[in-house]
Write a protein that holds these residues in place. Sequence first.
Motif, PDB file in Angstrom:
ATOM      1  N   LEU A 117       0.825  -1.220   0.000  1.00  0.00           N
ATOM      2  CA  LEU A 117       0.000   0.000   0.000  1.00  0.00           C
ATOM      3  C   LEU A 117       0.857   1.267   0.000  1.00  0.00           C
ATOM      4  N   GLN A 118       1.976   1.234   0.789  1.00  0.00           N
ATOM      5  CA  GLN A 118       2.860   2.404   0.845  1.00  0.00           C
ATOM      6  C   GLN A 118       3.515   2.675  -0.513  1.00  0.00           C
ATOM      7  N   HIS A 169       3.983   5.594  -5.633  1.00  0.00           N
ATOM      8  CA  HIS A 169       3.945   5.539  -7.092  1.00  0.00           C
ATOM      9  C   HIS A 169       2.862   6.460  -7.648  1.00  0.00           C
ATOM     10  N   GLU A 170       1.694   6.441  -7.017  1.00  0.00           N
ATOM     11  CA  GLU A 170       0.610   7.305  -7.475  1.00  0.00           C
ATOM     12  C   GLU A 170       0.992   8.776  -7.322  1.00  0.00           C
ATOM     13  N   GLN A 171       1.677   9.096  -6.189  1.00  0.00           N
ATOM     14  CA  GLN A 171       2.120  10.495  -5.987  1.00  0.00           C
ATOM     15  C   GLN A 171       3.120  10.907  -7.059  1.00  0.00           C
ATOM     16  N   HIS A 172       4.106  10.019  -7.364  1.00  0.00           N
ATOM     17  CA  HIS A 172       5.110  10.308  -8.388  1.00  0.00           C
ATOM     18  C   HIS A 172       4.459  10.510  -9.761  1.00  0.00           C
ATOM     19  N   VAL A 173       3.450   9.613 -10.044  1.00  0.00           N
ATOM     20  CA  VAL A 173       2.744   9.735 -11.330  1.00  0.00           C
ATOM     21  C   VAL A 173       2.000  11.050 -11.412  1.00  0.00           C
ATOM     22  N   ASN A 174       1.391  11.458 -10.301  1.00  0.00           N
ATOM     23  CA  ASN A 174       0.675  12.732 -10.280  1.00  0.00           C
ATOM     24  C   ASN A 174       1.625  13.911 -10.511  1.00  0.00           C
ATOM     25  N   GLU A 175       2.820  13.865  -9.860  1.00  0.00           N
ATOM     26  CA  GLU A 175       3.802  14.944 -10.049  1.00  0.00           C
ATOM     27  C   GLU A 175       4.228  15.017 -11.513  1.00  0.00           C
ATOM     28  N   LYS A 176       4.504  13.864 -12.127  1.00  0.00           N
ATOM     29  CA  LYS A 176       4.908  13.856 -13.531  1.00  0.00           C
ATOM     30  C   LYS A 176       3.795  14.404 -14.425  1.00  0.00           C
ATOM     31  N   ASN A 177       2.609  14.044 -14.092  1.00  0.00           N
ATOM     32  CA  ASN A 177       1.482  14.556 -14.889  1.00  0.00           C
ATOM     33  C   ASN A 177       1.375  16.066 -14.762  1.00  0.00           C
ATOM     34  N   ASN A 178       1.578  16.584 -13.518  1.00  0.00           N
ATOM     35  CA  ASN A 178       1.529  18.040 -13.321  1.00  0.00           C
ATOM     36  C   ASN A 178       2.634  18.733 -14.124  1.00  0.00           C
ATOM     37  N   GLN A 179       3.854  18.152 -14.093  1.00  0.00           N
ATOM     38  CA  GLN A 179       4.964  18.741 -14.843  1.00  0.00           C
ATOM     39  C   GLN A 179       4.674  18.747 -16.346  1.00  0.00           C
TER      40      GLN A 179
END
Length: 511
Positions: free
Chosen positions: A58-59, A64-74
Motif C-alpha cells: 500500500l505504501q 507511485h501514485e504520488q510520483h505519477v501525479n507529479e509527472k502529470n503536473n509537470q
Amino acid sequence: MLQYLIGAIIGAIVALAVYIVVRKLLLKGQKAEILRAAEAEGEQIKKERILQAKEKYLQLKAEHEQHVNEKNNQLREAENRIKQKESALGQQNADLQKKLRDTENLQNSLQAQQENLRRKTEEFEGLRAQANKQLEAIAGMTAAEAKNMLVENMKAEARTEAQAYINDMMDEARLNATKEAKRIVINTIQRTASETAIENAVTTFPIESDEIKGRIIGREGRNIRALEAATGVEIVVDDTPDAILLSAFDPVRREVARLSLHQLVVDGRIHPARIEEVVTKVQKQLEDEILETGKRTCIDLGIHGMNIELVKLIGRMKYRSSYGQNLLQHSREVANISAIMASELGLNPKIAKRAGLLHDIGKVSEDDPDLPHALLGMKLAEQYKEKPEICNAIGAHHEEIEMTSIISPIVMIGDAISGARPGARREVIESYIKRLKGMEDLAASYQGVTKSYAIQAGRELRVIVGAEEVSDQQAAALSADIAQKIQNEMTYPGQVKITVIRETRSVAYAK
C-alpha cells in the motif's frame, strides 16, 4: 539366596523397562506439545509477515501514485508553456508579416518617388541646357570659355591675396621670433632654478677620541698605509681635534674610504687584512647604491623602460663632476630644461627629457676613453636600443656630428643653459681633475702596475706594483721612468713625488 538375587535382578530389569517406557511416553507428549506451540507461533509470524507485506504494498502504491501525479503536473505545465510560446510566436509572425507588408508598400512608394525625381531631373537638365544656350547667344561665348575665364580670374586674385598674407605673416614672425625665443628660455630657466653646488676634494671623518685615531694609524702607520693602498685616498692625520681628513679628487674613492673607516671603527678590528676585506665589501655596497640612485633618478623624472646598464651609468654620475658641477645634478637640469622647451614648442617632452638625462653618459663610461664623451654616449645609447632621435641628440650636443632631429638642438641649448648659470662651473677644478687623472693613467700604462693614485693635490703619485712581476731593482727604475715621463709630457705646478710600493704579503689559513 541365588533365587533372591535373580528375583532382584529381574525386578530391576522390569523396573528399568517400565521407566524407559514411561519416559518415552512423557517425551512423546512434550514433543507433540512443542510442535503444536511451534506451529502456532509460525502461523502467527506468517500472519504478521503477510500484514507487513500488505502495508508495504500500500505504501509503495501510494508513493507511485504520488510520483505519477507529479509527472502529470509537470507535463501539463510544460504543455501550457509550449502553448504560450506557440501563441507568442504566432503573434510575432503576424507582426512580422505586417511589417513585411508595410516594407513592401514603402518600397513601392520610394520607387514612385525616385521615378518622379528622375523625370523632374530630366526636365531641369533640359531647362538648364536651354538657359545656357540662351546665355551663350547673348554673351557671344560658350559655357566652357566663360568657366575658364572665371577660374583664371579667381586664381590670379587668390595668388595676390595669398602672397600678401604670407608677407604679413613673415614680417610678424620676424618681429616676434626673437621675443618668443627669449620668453621660452627665460621661463625655462625660472622653472628649473637650482642652487649652486661646487664639489670639493676633501672629506672630513669625525672620530671620538685620540685612542681611535691611534688604532686607525696602527703600529708604525701600517693601517693607514693599507687603507691608502686599498682605496687610493690620502688620509691626513694632523692636530685637528676629533677628525681626520680624506683627500682625493675622485668622490667615489673618498666615499669608499669614509664608509670603510666607519665600519672599521664600529667593528673595532683594524688591521691590514681586515681593512682589505672591508674595502672590498664597501665597494660592492657602493655599486648597489649607485644602481639604486640611477633607479630613483629615473623614477623622479618619470622615465621608464631604460636598460639596466644605462641606469647604472646614471647612478655613477652622482660621483662625477664636470667643471666643478655635479654631473648627475647637471643632467637632471638638462633633462628638465629640455622637456620644458620641447613642451613650449609642441614637441614630445618625454623624448627630450630622456635625451637630456643621457647626454653626458659618455663621461662615466670606462670604454673607449679616446672617443669624445658625446660620441661615446651615442655609442652606448645605440648599444642599449635607445631611439635614433635620442642617440643623435646625445652625439650632436657638442656639434661633433650632424643634427638629424629637432630634439638635438634643444638638448644642446639645455646643456648650455645649465652650464652657463653663474657659479655653476669652475674651470680650475676640471683642469685639476684632468691633470690628476692623466697622472694615474700614465703610471698605470707601465707593465706590472696594479694600481695608481694621485694624492696630496697632485704633488705625490703612489704606484702599487705586483711583487711577482716587479723586483726591488725594477721598482726603483720604474719610479725614475715615471718621473721622467711626467716631466716630459705633463704640465704641473711645483714638483711631483713618485712613490712605488712593492709589498710581499703571505697569508695562510688554519682550518
